[in-house]
Scaffold this motif. Structure first.
Motif, PDB file in Angstrom:
ATOM      1  N   MET A 103       0.827  -1.215   0.000  1.00  0.00           N
ATOM      2  CA  MET A 103       0.000   0.000   0.000  1.00  0.00           C
ATOM      3  C   MET A 103       0.858   1.260   0.000  1.00  0.00           C
ATOM      4  N   MET A 161     -10.239   8.311  -3.868  1.00  0.00           N
ATOM      5  CA  MET A 161      -9.320   9.354  -3.424  1.00  0.00           C
ATOM      6  C   MET A 161      -8.440   9.867  -4.558  1.00  0.00           C
ATOM      7  N   PHE A 196      -0.742  16.255  -1.229  1.00  0.00           N
ATOM      8  CA  PHE A 196      -1.134  14.899  -1.638  1.00  0.00           C
ATOM      9  C   PHE A 196      -1.585  14.892  -3.103  1.00  0.00           C
ATOM     10  N   PHE A 262      -9.566   9.992  14.607  1.00  0.00           N
ATOM     11  CA  PHE A 262      -8.837  10.490  13.447  1.00  0.00           C
ATOM     12  C   PHE A 262      -8.760  12.017  13.420  1.00  0.00           C
ATOM     13  N   LEU A 269      -1.000  15.955  12.512  1.00  0.00           N
ATOM     14  CA  LEU A 269      -0.480  16.287  11.179  1.00  0.00           C
ATOM     15  C   LEU A 269      -0.327  17.793  11.001  1.00  0.00           C
TER      16      LEU A 269
ATOM     17  N   SER B 187      -3.426   3.150   2.669  1.00  0.00           N
ATOM     18  CA  SER B 187      -2.133   3.823   2.611  1.00  0.00           C
ATOM     19  C   SER B 187      -2.132   5.035   3.531  1.00  0.00           C
ATOM     20  N   PRO B 188      -0.950   5.554   3.875  1.00  0.00           N
ATOM     21  CA  PRO B 188      -0.880   6.746   4.728  1.00  0.00           C
ATOM     22  C   PRO B 188      -1.614   7.945   4.110  1.00  0.00           C
ATOM     23  N   VAL B 189      -1.571   8.045   2.780  1.00  0.00           N
ATOM     24  CA  VAL B 189      -2.220   9.191   2.136  1.00  0.00           C
ATOM     25  C   VAL B 189      -3.733   9.131   2.373  1.00  0.00           C
ATOM     26  N   TYR B 190      -4.288   7.925   2.261  1.00  0.00           N
ATOM     27  CA  TYR B 190      -5.715   7.785   2.513  1.00  0.00           C
ATOM     28  C   TYR B 190      -6.031   8.074   3.982  1.00  0.00           C
ATOM     29  N   GLN B 191      -5.171   7.570   4.846  1.00  0.00           N
ATOM     30  CA  GLN B 191      -5.354   7.766   6.285  1.00  0.00           C
ATOM     31  C   GLN B 191      -5.380   9.267   6.619  1.00  0.00           C
ATOM     32  N   ALA B 192      -4.458  10.008   6.019  1.00  0.00           N
ATOM     33  CA  ALA B 192      -4.404  11.454   6.256  1.00  0.00           C
ATOM     34  C   ALA B 192      -5.664  12.129   5.715  1.00  0.00           C
ATOM     35  N   ASN B 193      -6.075  11.694   4.536  1.00  0.00           N
ATOM     36  CA  ASN B 193      -7.264  12.263   3.925  1.00  0.00           C
ATOM     37  C   ASN B 193      -8.490  12.029   4.818  1.00  0.00           C
ATOM     38  N   PHE B 194      -8.607  10.810   5.328  1.00  0.00           N
ATOM     39  CA  PHE B 194      -9.704  10.469   6.222  1.00  0.00           C
ATOM     40  C   PHE B 194      -9.622  11.312   7.507  1.00  0.00           C
TER      41      PHE B 194
END
Lengths: 282, 282
Positions: A103, A161, A196, A262, A269, B187-194
């Motif tokens: 991932m 996304m 991103f 989250f 972040l 992925s981390p990008v999705y995690q950040a987006n969420f």
């Protein structure tokens, strides 16, 4: 334990990354690129584990090519982002199949990133060993018993996304937005969002296009997103504050406890982003 | 230097945050909430700087109420996210006006965050002093000479980005997505987006609804986004790889040098996110 690994398409970014990581652990890693078709037979014959690291739309073709040399003693795997065009083709070979999805793309370090393993028929004797191969690199491994769940999840993770970031950036381009001003005055959340979007737009257009086109679940997810966007735009246009706020609160309810968990992560972040660029190490 | 500050609506989250920060610097800060209308006159009479920290749709009403007590010796400012419904109303008073937009909500520390100042008629003798008030709290101040540019930028910063996160979360809710699974394998990008979506959805629905409804530029930006989304969904549906990839590359061109700069920033965020939760301080 698995000692001999062959990566077909291993001359690409992902293949090289894993090749050097496994070699550092004393494994024997063979790779072939698209110009080394004549070396594929030797790679398969001399490997216990064969990984396909080729574009999604090339995977079936490669499987057909190497199929005659695959035996029940082989573990066959892949790195593709969408499984439904790939797993049924791999399943037809003699090999034990464990599909794999790292991932992440190009990263500074493998440590702590996610890898998903999807064994067919339980993965046999190989599952434990294959898991260890990734765990020994510091990766977090999740085993997903039902690979069809993978594409379903990926349609909201990658499909939705990526689509949003690509269309978001395209909208800025279409409006010829003054990016310098916007980035000077924006909030950290916007800055992260833009970062991103750039992460995606600076990488391989073909990869992102195929991920969007090859997962059959994407059309339904993206259509839902579009319908919701249209509905909410109408509410804004009509000034229907009440319905908009009700939707907002319903969505919050759906997020449940994860909402707070989250949201706290987003605080972290935001603080970290303020420290960017990081001070040089002494 | 400005010593006496009055914040109308100062009992809210933003007002309290600035009250305690300025008091820590030895300033005299008075605040009133919506139940202290009888104290507004005294607040105005005893302050050099009067800040409106009230919902966008209440600002005009407050200005009309305090207008009789405002003189040319006053600096009048606000914290609202959209300026076009607010600045023209403030401009009609006797006071010197410098509109203000702190580019953050509830944060762990003010340090390093962005504040935008938009002086009317150059801001007179107050601009330098007002700027210092924020700089002394560790904030980064940007002066925007043309306040109409603010709403234009905000329609892509707040308008478009909030809209996307709200509709994105709503889509997950509508599909009853299995969030636990998705978050485990993403992925981390999705995690950040969420995380950023949760940041928005866990906060004041009224604030986000008003920001979307009060900026007249939003409709045009959101319509452009929707049109692009529809167009791209069609390309995916038709499997028109070539056009999709061309759009991708055109957008990359628009990003220019910023693409690489911010892509590197996303690498930093991805690495930082892997360190979450941070180790407790010793």
């Amino acid at each position: 334990m698995i000692q001999k690994i062959g990566i077909i398409g291993g001359t690409g970014m992902m293949g090289r990354m894993f090749q050097s990581a496994w070699e550092a652990q004393g494994k024997e890693v063979r790779v072939t690129g698209s110009k080394d078709l004549d070396k594929e037979k030797a790679l398969v014959m001399e490997s216990e584990l064969v990984i396909l690291s080729v574009p999604i739309d090339k995977t079936a073709e490669v499987v057909r090519r190497i199929s005659p040399w695959l035996t029940s003693g082989h573990l066959l795997s892949d790195f593709t982002s969408v499984k439904s065009p790939v797993v049924p083709v791999m399943a037809k070979t003699e090999a034990q199949v464990i599909a794999c999805h790292p991932m992440f793309g190009q990263v500074q370090s493998l440590k702590g990133h996610n890898v998903i393993l999807m064994p067919l028929d339980g993965g046999g004797k190989f599952l434990h060993q294959y898991k260890r191969l990734y765990e020994d690199l510091g990766l977090k491994v999740t085993v997903l018993a039902d690979w069809t769940k993978h594409d379903e999840s990926m349609s909201v993770i990658q499909g939705l996304m990526h689509f949003i970031h690509i269309v978001f950036s395209r909208t800025l381009a279409k409006r010829q937005v003054d990016l310098e001003t916007v980035l000077q005055i924006c909030s950290p959340v916007y800055q992260a969002n833009f970062a991103f979007a750039c992460r995606i737009l600076m990488r391989d257009p073909h990869l992102y296009t195929r991920i969007l086109m090859d997962n059959p679940q994407n059309l339904s997810v993206l259509s839902d997103f579009l319908a919701e966007a249209q509905g909410h735009l109408k509410l804004i246009d009509k000034g229907d504050e009440k319905t908009f706020e009700n939707h907002f609160l319903e969505t919050r309810e759906f997020l449940g406890d994860l909402g707070e968990v989250f949201s706290a992560q987003s605080d972290y972040l935001v603080e970290k982003l303020k420290e960017y660029p990081p001070a040089p190490e002494k």
